[in-house]
Structures are given as C-alpha cells and as structure tokens.
Design a protein around this motif. Sequence first.
Motif, PDB file in Angstrom:
ATOM      1  N   ALA A  17       0.940  -1.425  -0.023  1.00 40.81           N
ATOM      2  CA  ALA A  17       0.040  -0.104   0.125  1.00 40.81           C
ATOM      3  C   ALA A  17       0.891   1.146   0.091  1.00 40.81           C
ATOM      4  O   ALA A  17       0.557   2.350  -0.661  1.00 40.81           O
ATOM      5  CB  ALA A  17      -0.791  -0.124   1.259  1.00 40.81           C
ATOM      6  N   ALA A  18       1.940   1.315   0.880  1.00 44.97           N
ATOM      7  CA  ALA A  18       2.764   2.452   0.760  1.00 44.97           C
ATOM      8  C   ALA A  18       3.688   2.532  -0.493  1.00 44.97           C
ATOM      9  O   ALA A  18       3.955   3.563  -1.063  1.00 44.97           O
ATOM     10  CB  ALA A  18       4.110   2.357   1.965  1.00 44.97           C
ATOM     11  N   SER A  19       3.813   1.444  -1.255  1.00 44.85           N
ATOM     12  CA  SER A  19       4.491   1.781  -2.457  1.00 44.85           C
ATOM     13  C   SER A  19       3.706   2.193  -3.511  1.00 44.85           C
ATOM     14  O   SER A  19       4.159   3.035  -4.371  1.00 44.85           O
ATOM     15  CB  SER A  19       5.213   0.197  -2.946  1.00 44.85           C
ATOM     16  N   ILE A  20       2.347   1.762  -3.642  1.00 45.89           N
ATOM     17  CA  ILE A  20       1.318   2.311  -4.463  1.00 45.89           C
ATOM     18  C   ILE A  20       1.212   3.858  -4.419  1.00 45.89           C
ATOM     19  O   ILE A  20       1.373   4.592  -5.253  1.00 45.89           O
ATOM     20  CB  ILE A  20       0.051   1.645  -4.255  1.00 45.89           C
ATOM     21  N   ALA A  21       1.164   4.096  -3.004  1.00 45.95           N
ATOM     22  CA  ALA A  21       1.086   5.573  -2.576  1.00 45.95           C
ATOM     23  C   ALA A  21       2.287   6.475  -3.151  1.00 45.95           C
ATOM     24  O   ALA A  21       2.386   7.327  -3.744  1.00 45.95           O
ATOM     25  CB  ALA A  21       0.983   5.914  -1.294  1.00 45.95           C
ATOM     26  N   THR A  22       3.506   5.925  -2.853  1.00 46.63           N
ATOM     27  CA  THR A  22       4.752   6.322  -2.989  1.00 46.63           C
ATOM     28  C   THR A  22       4.759   6.633  -4.892  1.00 46.63           C
ATOM     29  O   THR A  22       5.310   7.643  -5.173  1.00 46.63           O
ATOM     30  CB  THR A  22       6.005   5.558  -2.842  1.00 46.63           C
ATOM     31  N   VAL A  23       4.518   5.589  -5.414  1.00 47.08           N
ATOM     32  CA  VAL A  23       4.555   5.646  -7.079  1.00 47.08           C
ATOM     33  C   VAL A  23       3.398   6.601  -7.636  1.00 47.08           C
ATOM     34  O   VAL A  23       3.864   7.425  -8.568  1.00 47.08           O
ATOM     35  CB  VAL A  23       4.176   4.423  -7.637  1.00 47.08           C
ATOM     36  N   THR A  24       2.404   6.784  -7.214  1.00 50.26           N
ATOM     37  CA  THR A  24       1.426   7.681  -7.408  1.00 50.26           C
ATOM     38  C   THR A  24       1.963   8.922  -7.391  1.00 50.26           C
ATOM     39  O   THR A  24       1.587   9.870  -8.035  1.00 50.26           O
ATOM     40  CB  THR A  24      -0.066   7.377  -6.692  1.00 50.26           C
ATOM     41  N   ILE A  25       2.494   9.395  -6.138  1.00 52.35           N
ATOM     42  CA  ILE A  25       2.780  10.551  -5.790  1.00 52.35           C
ATOM     43  C   ILE A  25       4.087  11.107  -6.738  1.00 52.35           C
ATOM     44  O   ILE A  25       4.032  12.227  -7.437  1.00 52.35           O
ATOM     45  CB  ILE A  25       3.350  10.803  -4.256  1.00 52.35           C
ATOM     46  N   ILE A  26       5.047   9.960  -6.974  1.00 56.99           N
ATOM     47  CA  ILE A  26       6.090  10.245  -7.732  1.00 56.99           C
ATOM     48  C   ILE A  26       5.670  10.600  -9.182  1.00 56.99           C
ATOM     49  O   ILE A  26       6.336  11.779  -9.806  1.00 56.99           O
ATOM     50  CB  ILE A  26       7.322   9.408  -7.667  1.00 56.99           C
ATOM     51  N   ILE A  27       4.712   9.810  -9.689  1.00 50.54           N
ATOM     52  CA  ILE A  27       4.421  10.222 -11.264  1.00 50.54           C
ATOM     53  C   ILE A  27       3.562  11.649 -11.351  1.00 50.54           C
ATOM     54  O   ILE A  27       3.873  12.320 -12.201  1.00 50.54           O
ATOM     55  CB  ILE A  27       3.326   9.154 -11.541  1.00 50.54           C
ATOM     56  N   GLU A  28       2.752  11.726 -10.276  1.00 52.12           N
ATOM     57  CA  GLU A  28       1.973  12.936 -10.236  1.00 52.12           C
ATOM     58  C   GLU A  28       2.849  14.381 -10.097  1.00 52.12           C
ATOM     59  O   GLU A  28       2.809  15.148 -10.989  1.00 52.12           O
ATOM     60  CB  GLU A  28       1.062  13.093  -8.961  1.00 52.12           C
ATOM     61  N   ARG A  29       4.036  14.185  -9.229  1.00 54.90           N
ATOM     62  CA  ARG A  29       5.050  15.250  -9.215  1.00 54.90           C
ATOM     63  C   ARG A  29       5.796  15.460 -10.332  1.00 54.90           C
ATOM     64  O   ARG A  29       6.106  16.579 -10.883  1.00 54.90           O
ATOM     65  CB  ARG A  29       5.901  15.088  -7.777  1.00 54.90           C
ATOM     66  N   LEU A 103       3.375  23.973  -5.004  1.00 54.34           N
ATOM     67  CA  LEU A 103       4.350  23.301  -5.455  1.00 54.34           C
ATOM     68  C   LEU A 103       5.206  22.391  -4.662  1.00 54.34           C
ATOM     69  O   LEU A 103       5.479  21.234  -5.106  1.00 54.34           O
ATOM     70  CB  LEU A 103       5.496  23.986  -5.886  1.00 54.34           C
ATOM     71  N   ASN A 104       4.931  22.360  -3.262  1.00 54.33           N
ATOM     72  CA  ASN A 104       5.415  21.225  -2.396  1.00 54.33           C
ATOM     73  C   ASN A 104       4.380  20.388  -1.809  1.00 54.33           C
ATOM     74  O   ASN A 104       4.537  19.411  -1.021  1.00 54.33           O
ATOM     75  CB  ASN A 104       5.833  22.379  -0.974  1.00 54.33           C
ATOM     76  N   ARG A 105       3.222  20.455  -2.663  1.00 51.87           N
ATOM     77  CA  ARG A 105       1.995  19.623  -2.287  1.00 51.87           C
ATOM     78  C   ARG A 105       2.370  18.075  -2.432  1.00 51.87           C
ATOM     79  O   ARG A 105       3.126  17.736  -3.433  1.00 51.87           O
ATOM     80  CB  ARG A 105       0.754  19.874  -3.664  1.00 51.87           C
ATOM     81  N   PHE A 175      12.642  16.353  -5.748  1.00 46.75           N
ATOM     82  CA  PHE A 175      11.576  17.378  -5.877  1.00 46.75           C
ATOM     83  C   PHE A 175      11.758  18.644  -5.051  1.00 46.75           C
ATOM     84  O   PHE A 175      11.441  19.592  -5.377  1.00 46.75           O
ATOM     85  CB  PHE A 175      10.171  16.708  -5.573  1.00 46.75           C
ATOM     86  N   ALA A 176      11.865  18.419  -3.694  1.00 47.79           N
ATOM     87  CA  ALA A 176      12.345  19.388  -2.796  1.00 47.79           C
ATOM     88  C   ALA A 176      13.333  20.381  -3.315  1.00 47.79           C
ATOM     89  O   ALA A 176      13.089  21.633  -3.421  1.00 47.79           O
ATOM     90  CB  ALA A 176      12.716  18.799  -1.438  1.00 47.79           C
ATOM     91  N   SER A 177      14.568  19.931  -3.959  1.00 35.89           N
ATOM     92  CA  SER A 177      15.598  20.471  -4.629  1.00 35.89           C
ATOM     93  C   SER A 177      14.924  21.473  -5.577  1.00 35.89           C
ATOM     94  O   SER A 177      15.028  22.585  -6.120  1.00 35.89           O
ATOM     95  CB  SER A 177      16.785  19.948  -5.123  1.00 35.89           C
ATOM     96  N   LYS A 178      14.060  20.806  -6.537  1.00 34.41           N
ATOM     97  CA  LYS A 178      13.521  21.486  -7.771  1.00 34.41           C
ATOM     98  C   LYS A 178      12.620  22.484  -7.440  1.00 34.41           C
ATOM     99  O   LYS A 178      12.579  23.654  -8.136  1.00 34.41           O
ATOM    100  CB  LYS A 178      12.925  20.303  -8.444  1.00 34.41           C
ATOM    101  N   VAL A 179      11.532  22.345  -6.403  1.00 33.83           N
ATOM    102  CA  VAL A 179      10.675  23.244  -5.897  1.00 33.83           C
ATOM    103  C   VAL A 179      11.544  24.382  -5.446  1.00 33.83           C
ATOM    104  O   VAL A 179      11.218  25.607  -5.735  1.00 33.83           O
ATOM    105  CB  VAL A 179       9.785  22.921  -4.839  1.00 33.83           C
ATOM    106  N   ASP A 180      12.517  24.353  -4.662  1.00 32.17           N
ATOM    107  CA  ASP A 180      13.321  25.529  -4.396  1.00 32.17           C
ATOM    108  C   ASP A 180      14.120  26.259  -5.379  1.00 32.17           C
ATOM    109  O   ASP A 180      14.042  27.493  -5.314  1.00 32.17           O
ATOM    110  CB  ASP A 180      14.580  24.988  -3.304  1.00 32.17           C
ATOM    111  N   ASP A 181      14.528  25.758  -6.430  1.00 32.73           N
ATOM    112  CA  ASP A 181      15.057  26.216  -7.774  1.00 32.73           C
ATOM    113  C   ASP A 181      13.919  27.327  -8.245  1.00 32.73           C
ATOM    114  O   ASP A 181      14.022  28.103  -8.766  1.00 32.73           O
ATOM    115  CB  ASP A 181      15.580  25.370  -8.556  1.00 32.73           C
ATOM    116  N   PHE A 182      12.612  26.428  -8.571  1.00 34.79           N
ATOM    117  CA  PHE A 182      11.761  27.082  -9.103  1.00 34.79           C
ATOM    118  C   PHE A 182      11.314  28.363  -8.321  1.00 34.79           C
ATOM    119  O   PHE A 182      11.042  29.421  -8.929  1.00 34.79           O
ATOM    120  CB  PHE A 182      10.386  26.261  -9.230  1.00 34.79           C
ATOM    121  N   ILE A 183      11.352  28.392  -7.089  1.00 35.90           N
ATOM    122  CA  ILE A 183      10.879  29.449  -6.197  1.00 35.90           C
ATOM    123  C   ILE A 183      11.899  30.448  -6.270  1.00 35.90           C
ATOM    124  O   ILE A 183      11.477  31.786  -6.208  1.00 35.90           O
ATOM    125  CB  ILE A 183      10.671  29.024  -4.502  1.00 35.90           C
TER     126      ILE A 183
END
Length: 202
Positions: A17-29, A103-105, A175-183
């Motif tokens: 269940a945790a892996s499904i949630a992880t993959v879903t978030i990664i694809i969405e982001r 962006l940090n969602r 993603f955290a680093s990418k968001v910081d660069d965007f901001i």
Amino acid sequence: MLAIIEAAGWPIWLIIAASIATVTIIIERLLTLRKSLVLPHGTLVKVVQEYRSQGVTAESLTKLSASSPLGRVLAAGLKNVKSSREIMKESIEETGSAVAHELNRYLSTLGTLAAVTPLLGLFGTVIGMIEIFGSQAPSGGGNPAALAHGISIALYNTAFGIMVAVPALMFYRYFASKVDDFIVEMEQQAIKLVEIVHGERH
C-alpha cells in the motif's frame, strides 16, 4: 510474484500500500513539476511587452494568472502596478507563498513514506521472528516449515521496506530541490518586473 507475497505474509500488504502511494505521488509530481508548466520560457518578456503596449486589463490579468504558477505571481504584482513598490512586492510575496505551498504539495507525504516504509519492514521482521519462536516446541524441537515461513516473512519484509524507502527518499530530495530552484527563479523574475514597472530597469 504471488508466491513472494504469500511467503512474505500479511505485513507485506502494508508495504505494498505504501509503495502504491509512493509511485502515485512520484508520477504526479513528475508531471506537475515540469519547468515548461511552472516557469514557461519567455513569460516575463511577454508580460512586459503587453504591459508597455496595452497596460493592465482585467482580461490580461485573468489570462496570465491561469497560465502558470509564474503567471500567478506576476499577475499579483501587476494588479498593484499603480501602487508603491513596497505594496507591489508584498502582493507578489503573498501570492508566491501560496504558489510555493502548491508546488510542495504531497512532498511531506512522500518524505513520510520514505521514513515509514523501513519501519514497516522492521515490523514485518518482528512478525517473522514471532513466527519463528512460536514454531519452537517446548521440548526443543521445531516445525521446519513454520521456521522457514517465519524467516521468509522477516527477510522479505525487510527487503521490500528498503526497496520502497530508497526511491521515495531520492525523489523526495529531488523534488524538494527542484521546488526550491523554481521559487528562487520566480522571485528573481518578479523582482525584475517590479523594477521594470517602476523604471529601475529597462
């Protein structure tokens, strides 16, 4: 695969269940945090050209705000184009904070999954050890099948927990680093807009 899941016992379903949630978030982001969507190339130049040729209109602000997160930040500044430099910057900062939050969602959730899945693996290991000790007879003998099942539960859960945690942590950092660069880039472009509007930059 089913044989592995059966060998890993019921604790593996928590990790799945945790892996499904992880993959879903990664694809969405990955789909959402694309530079072409967040910081479309040439947006500031286009905004400045329209401002100098047409001024600020409600229609242009609505269109700009809906175009991208950067567009929202720049539109917030243009809404107060007739105000002082400080008020214009405050408006940009307020909208920028909301955009940064968007962006940090899901990133905190991804970070939590990266931290929790090894613990779920450890939980499965404990369950496996309980199975092993439970299979030991008082006389000292043991059931080999139950012993093997307990060992498989312990090992599979540990392995799967680490397998999910490693990519989750890697993508969380990415993603955290990418968001910081965007901001940072949004702030720089917003400052340029303020300086252009107030005649401090050409």
